[in-house]
Enzyme design. Sequence first.
Site, short mmCIF file in Angstrom:
data_model
loop_
_atom_site.label_atom_id
_atom_site.label_comp_id
_atom_site.label_asym_id
_atom_site.label_seq_id
_atom_site.Cartn_x
_atom_site.Cartn_y
_atom_site.Cartn_z
N ASN A 124 -0.60 -6.44 -1.66
CA ASN A 124 -2.14 -5.94 -1.53
C ASN A 124 -2.32 -4.71 -2.24
O ASN A 124 -3.56 -4.01 -2.03
CB ASN A 124 -1.77 -5.19 0.02
CG ASN A 124 -0.90 -4.26 0.41
OD1 ASN A 124 0.30 -4.24 -0.62
ND2 ASN A 124 -0.72 -3.72 1.30
N ALA A 150 6.74 -10.23 -10.83
CA ALA A 150 5.20 -9.93 -10.64
C ALA A 150 4.87 -10.68 -9.11
O ALA A 150 5.78 -11.83 -9.05
CB ALA A 150 4.35 -10.89 -11.61
N HIS A 151 3.82 -10.23 -8.30
CA HIS A 151 3.69 -11.10 -7.26
C HIS A 151 2.83 -12.18 -7.70
O HIS A 151 1.82 -12.17 -8.24
CB HIS A 151 2.83 -10.19 -6.34
CG HIS A 151 2.78 -10.63 -4.76
ND1 HIS A 151 2.09 -11.59 -4.46
CD2 HIS A 151 3.49 -10.31 -3.88
CE1 HIS A 151 2.03 -11.90 -3.27
NE2 HIS A 151 3.27 -11.05 -2.81
N GLU A 230 9.76 -1.04 1.84
CA GLU A 230 8.66 -0.68 2.71
C GLU A 230 8.02 -1.85 3.38
O GLU A 230 7.42 -2.72 2.64
CB GLU A 230 7.78 0.31 1.84
CG GLU A 230 6.53 0.96 2.88
CD GLU A 230 5.32 0.18 2.86
OE1 GLU A 230 5.01 -0.47 3.67
OE2 GLU A 230 4.70 0.55 1.99
N CYS A 267 -0.94 -1.21 4.94
CA CYS A 267 0.40 -0.89 5.53
C CYS A 267 0.31 0.27 6.47
O CYS A 267 1.07 0.43 7.53
CB CYS A 267 1.45 -0.71 4.67
SG CYS A 267 1.48 0.74 3.63
#
Length: 491
Positions: A124, A150-151, A230, A267
């Site tokens: 995100n 990397a996402h 997190e 978040c």
Amino acid sequence: MKDATYTEIDEALKNAQEAFLAYRHTSGKQKANLLRTIAAEIENLGSELITIAMEESHLPEARLLGERGRTTGQLKLFADLLEEGSWVEASIDTAIPDRQPLPKPDLRKMLFPLGNIVVFGASNFPLAFSTAGGDTASALAAGCTVVVKAHPAHPETSGLVAKAIATALEKCGLPQHIFTHLYGKHIEVGKNLVMHPLTNAVAFTGSYIGGKALFDLASQRKVPIPVFAEMGSINPVLLLPDALKSRAESIAQQLANSITASAGQFCTKAGILIGIESNELTDFIQHLSSFISQIKPATMLYDGIANNYDYQRKIALVQTGVNLEAQSATEAQKDEAMPTIASVMAQDFLKNPTLHEEVFGAYALIIKCKHKDEMQQIIQSLEGQLTATIIAEKEELLKHKDLVDDLKNNVGRIIINGVPTGVEVCHSMQHGGTFPATTDAHFTSVGTGAIKRFVRPICLQNFPDELLPSELQASNPLNIWRLTNGKWGKD
């Protein structure tokens, strides 16, 4: 993009370890120069970075421009921290050789870098919590080497930023393997990174399922390592009666924006709103419903998140006692998040663990309490949260100090008369709550305190001055604040 093989991961971490042996001795000034150079190289990417990030994430230009500014800003903030120097917490107790009955040794302590840090890019935040985001910035500032995975939602964006970091390392004359960039969609890539014996810590921002899986893997290693994950939050908002009586409409507008900003993919999105049944709460719900109905659905980051939001939203709405209050008047298209608010009575919420779970997207649940005691029961039933918010007039806030005390038990940041979305990057920020919001509430992933995740204290006893790091030498060559024989000063 091709998944990194185990051989490639092994090579990356071996190279990172070799680079760490040199980088850990780099001065604060040199590291600060690196961080500022990385920031400059990211800025030099110009519109290409923003265009590609928009294509991959579906986030609007204004949001990504702001996120780029946050990314470069936090790099510069850590650079300032390094140049000031006191973050290492240097502490000196000089020897007293003639002390009776036993002599006192010379003891000097400070924080030293952990080693190789594996950073998982966030979906995100393709810039601020990814390749050169807060985790990477704070790890490099600490003197650690970084291996980024990397996402898969924004691989080209991540690759561009990785090239900027590589350019910065070259310009600064530092080893290229201080930073390594890898790709990987399959869970085996993440598993191999966490389980590799040369990995010293992990940083992750994402779902509870993903973060907890990494945490469990790290604890199963022969040598367990910390995972700073997190993992999201429902960020309760307490609505006290006097505030609703005087400004219900403006509060509703503010919260509608918080719930739906970036399709609810923060978040810190306000996920549950807790109020006491009254005419004022009814008016507030009407105002909020009106605002929500006017907000158009927005495309989510990628199809997996969109499908999960649609599923979680439907599950939440069919729970016992849950009523749909409002949703967007515009029909949602493929991969769009339908802005939605629902309500439930406090006792139904307390009986149903499903309603305590985060719905990641533009959804919020209003909990109607019969009285203050029920509001307190709700607060006490919640798991760890990143944030909690209290909307109140000053006089009623002073009468409800017990609510604040209850929130302190499991919340990292408490907001008065604001919204939880919008996390300031500064020295005083705490972005981390008790489990399951994060795996370790002692630390923050935002702000300069994030550097503390990647260091540990070491005490050096009876060392000759020549073997001491500059921060602990008798002459204090860096002119930093330190604790010497119980007194703070620069000597």
